[in-house]
Design an enzyme around this catalytic site. Structure first.
Site, PDB file in Angstrom:
ATOM      1  N   GLU A 197      -4.984   1.743   3.010  1.00 42.66           N
ATOM      2  CA  GLU A 197      -4.926   0.593   3.928  1.00 42.66           C
ATOM      3  C   GLU A 197      -4.976   1.034   5.378  1.00 42.66           C
ATOM      4  O   GLU A 197      -5.598   0.383   6.220  1.00 42.66           O
ATOM      5  CB  GLU A 197      -3.647  -0.210   3.660  1.00 42.66           C
ATOM      6  CG  GLU A 197      -3.556  -1.540   4.426  1.00 42.66           C
ATOM      7  CD  GLU A 197      -2.901  -1.423   5.790  1.00 42.66           C
ATOM      8  OE1 GLU A 197      -2.927  -2.409   6.548  1.00 42.66           O
ATOM      9  OE2 GLU A 197      -2.365  -0.337   6.108  1.00 42.66           O
ATOM     10  N   GLU A 198      -4.315   2.152   5.682  1.00 40.55           N
ATOM     11  CA  GLU A 198      -4.229   2.592   7.076  1.00 40.55           C
ATOM     12  C   GLU A 198      -5.570   3.067   7.622  1.00 40.55           C
ATOM     13  O   GLU A 198      -5.717   3.239   8.839  1.00 40.55           O
ATOM     14  CB  GLU A 198      -3.192   3.711   7.208  1.00 40.55           C
ATOM     15  CG  GLU A 198      -1.770   3.314   6.810  1.00 40.55           C
ATOM     16  CD  GLU A 198      -1.140   2.294   7.747  1.00 40.55           C
ATOM     17  OE1 GLU A 198      -1.796   1.899   8.732  1.00 40.55           O
ATOM     18  OE2 GLU A 198       0.004   1.892   7.488  1.00 40.55           O
TER      19      GLU A 198
ATOM     20  N   ASP B  43      -0.115   4.330   1.185  1.00 36.65           N
ATOM     21  CA  ASP B  43      -0.353   5.302   2.250  1.00 36.65           C
ATOM     22  C   ASP B  43       0.404   4.955   3.525  1.00 36.65           C
ATOM     23  O   ASP B  43       0.802   3.807   3.759  1.00 36.65           O
ATOM     24  CB  ASP B  43      -1.847   5.432   2.532  1.00 36.65           C
ATOM     25  CG  ASP B  43      -2.476   4.130   2.990  1.00 36.65           C
ATOM     26  OD1 ASP B  43      -2.153   3.072   2.420  1.00 36.65           O
ATOM     27  OD2 ASP B  43      -3.302   4.152   3.931  1.00 36.65           O
TER      28      ASP B  43
ATOM     29  N   HIS C  63       0.834  -1.203   0.000  1.00 34.08           N
ATOM     30  CA  HIS C  63       0.000   0.000   0.000  1.00 34.08           C
ATOM     31  C   HIS C  63       0.864   1.247   0.000  1.00 34.08           C
ATOM     32  O   HIS C  63       1.977   1.267   0.529  1.00 34.08           O
ATOM     33  CB  HIS C  63      -1.000   0.014   1.170  1.00 34.08           C
ATOM     34  CG  HIS C  63      -0.389  -0.059   2.537  1.00 34.08           C
ATOM     35  ND1 HIS C  63       0.014   1.046   3.229  1.00 34.08           N
ATOM     36  CD2 HIS C  63      -0.149  -1.126   3.357  1.00 34.08           C
ATOM     37  CE1 HIS C  63       0.495   0.680   4.418  1.00 34.08           C
ATOM     38  NE2 HIS C  63       0.411  -0.631   4.517  1.00 34.08           N
TER      39      HIS C  63
ATOM     40  N   ASP D 165       0.817 -10.437   0.728  1.00 32.63           N
ATOM     41  CA  ASP D 165       0.724  -9.043   1.169  1.00 32.63           C
ATOM     42  C   ASP D 165       1.778  -8.820   2.249  1.00 32.63           C
ATOM     43  O   ASP D 165       2.571  -9.716   2.565  1.00 32.63           O
ATOM     44  CB  ASP D 165      -0.686  -8.779   1.712  1.00 32.63           C
ATOM     45  CG  ASP D 165      -1.000  -7.293   1.862  1.00 32.63           C
ATOM     46  OD1 ASP D 165      -0.188  -6.463   1.430  1.00 32.63           O
ATOM     47  OD2 ASP D 165      -2.063  -6.962   2.420  1.00 32.63           O
TER      48      ASP D 165
ATOM     49  N   ASP E 130       6.365  -0.014   6.781  1.00 30.57           N
ATOM     50  CA  ASP E 130       4.921  -0.168   6.601  1.00 30.57           C
ATOM     51  C   ASP E 130       4.392   0.890   5.620  1.00 30.57           C
ATOM     52  O   ASP E 130       3.879   1.916   6.037  1.00 30.57           O
ATOM     53  CB  ASP E 130       4.237  -0.011   7.962  1.00 30.57           C
ATOM     54  CG  ASP E 130       2.767  -0.347   7.923  1.00 30.57           C
ATOM     55  OD1 ASP E 130       2.301  -0.893   6.909  1.00 30.57           O
ATOM     56  OD2 ASP E 130       2.068  -0.035   8.908  1.00 30.57           O
TER      57      ASP E 130
END
Length: 452
Positions: A192-193, A125, A123, A219, A158
């Site tokens: 995602e966050e 974000d 992701h 993932d 992340d």
């Protein structure tokens, strides 16, 4: 000695010997053996260049908001422009689609349409970070600084590092003239966050409408780390095969307000505090299933005494539970966890508020559900003063709450392949499946219709 006492002692000795024999046999059978590690020839890469690319990606403040209209689009546009500039061959050879303005789906067409495709996801974000003058960060969180052998910044782990790694791998394979047998999807959500509703979920729905059945999806998950598993000295690669569920509840205490000089027997803040204290004093029950499952893959690395204990929960279960409860990381994989994170109450020192509210974030163990979790909290604290409500809207199930994700099949050839590749890439390392306490985009692809 009387014959009856002698018989009793003999019977007791037989029972003890039987228990010991069972425990020893189970300990000897405890390690799971997936065979010898395969050898792989790893490509030679320019690590400094890859680190620089990650650093550039970290400089863009791709922060998503639960309300997409409040998300600043410019960093996401900048991020797309950056990766297109860094990896022109990828965007020349793979089909690119934008979904909901910012989610990126890249399709690398395979040569054999009879094979189900695979997907690698990440992701774009990141969560906010304090980048002010008093920031606790060693280096500014959006600087992408390369120092001390690391790339520093929000999203390095992340999970922009993973995203850049996927593009690097694809770029290298294209340079070598590689053509995949099965179609490969690179799916990069942008929210995602804050639940993945407009990113990964929309990508998954797009693939489902097209009748795509994925053979497997990889993932973000664990990592390779030392000293993370008690008793294991070797590095261990952690493979996420399940995720906890998630729900955020609101505790609302409501009483008649008044002046602080004349406090009633029960106040809103007092009732709310008691409710929170009650929840913390009555944690969800523990299960050792996941701990046993994880540790069995590294059992050969454990001292025999520890293997004996873990292999025999029927005998040593209470001891193991106590040890796990004392370790926040192990505790999180043995039970549903509950954390008070936000409290709202009065706004004047001499006024008793009529309402006090607390936000409770809960991560739900496999085997439990949103409904059972809510019912337990309600039964523990709800009364005439305190009510238990969903934190978002008026429905328990929604974009911000979901049941635990089903555990993936570790007998799958794809799991075995990943397991072997981790051990080959990190000589001397072990690997094990784990439960992910947090949330990823992977759950959005879990619909049985989307898998082969």
């Amino acid at each position: 000695m009387s014959p009856i006492l002698l018989i009793a002692l003999i019977a007791l000795a037989i029972i003890l010997i039987t228990i010991a024999a069972i425990a020893l046999v189970r300990a000897m059978q405890f390690p799971i053996d997936l065979g010898e590690t395969v050898s792989v020839q790893l490509p030679v890469i320019d690590g400094e260049e890859v680190a620089e690319h990650i650093g550039l990606a970290l400089q863009l403040k791709t922060i998503s908001d639960p309300d997409p209209s409040k998300t600043d689009p410019l960093p996401f546009v900048g991020f797309r422009n950056l990766i297109r500039t860094l990896y022109p061959a990828v965007f020349d050879n793979l089909q690119e689609e934008l979904i909901n303005d910012h989610a990126i789906l890249l399709t690398w067409q395979g040569t054999d349409p009879s094979l189900n495709p695979i997907a690698f996801t990440s992701h774009q974000d990141v969560v906010p970070a304090d980048d002010g003058p008093d920031s606790p960060w060693t280096y500014p969180p959006f600087s992408g600084t390369l120092a001390d052998g690391y790339v520093w910044g929000r999203g390095a782990l992340d999970t922009k590092g993973t995203l850049i790694a996927l593009l690097e791998a694809t770029n290298n394979l294209l340079r070598e003239g590689f053509r995949p047998l099965r179609t490969i999807y690179l799916a990069f959500g942008h929210d995602e966050e804050v639940s993945g509703t407009y990113g990964a979920k929309a990508i998954a729905e797009t693939l489902e409408r097209r009748g795509v059945h994925l053979a497997f999806l990889l993932d973000e998950g664990g990592f390779v780390s030392e000293s993370i598993m008690p008793g294991v000295k070797a590095p261990v690669g952690l493979i996420g095969v399940a995720e906890k569920g998630h729900v955020t509840l609101k505790l609302r205490a409501e009483v008649k307000g008044g002046h602080s000089a004349y406090p009633p027997e029960n106040t809103a803040i007092g009732a709310l505090s008691l409710a929170i204290s009650t929840l913390e004093a009555n944690p969800f029950p523990q299960t050792l299933d996941m701990v046993e499952f994880m540790m069995s893959f590294v059992g050969s690395e454990l001292p025999f005494s520890q293997r004996l204990v873990l292999a025999n929960p029927w005998l040593f279960g209470n001891t193991v539970k106590k040890r796990c409860a004392a370790n926040p990381h192990l505790n999180a994989i043995t039970r549903t966890t509950l954390s008070p994170t936000i409290i709202h109450a009065g706004d004047a020192e001499n006024v008793l508020p009529s309402v006090a509210e607390a936000i409770i974030n809960i991560r739900i163990m496999p085997g439990e559900t949103l409904a059972s979790t809510y019912e337990r909290v309600r039964d523990l604290v709800a009364d005439d003063v305190v009510s238990v409500l969903p934190a978002y809207g008026d429905q328990l199930m929604g974009d911000h709450s979901w049941d635990p994700v089903e555990i993936s099949d570790i007998d799958s050839p794809y799991f075995h392949m990943l397991y072997q590749y981790i051990r080959a890439a990190f000589p001397g390392a072990q690997a094990t499946p784990i439960l992910i306490p947090g949330a990823t985009d992977a759950r959005h692809y879990r619909n049985e219709n989307r898998r082969g």
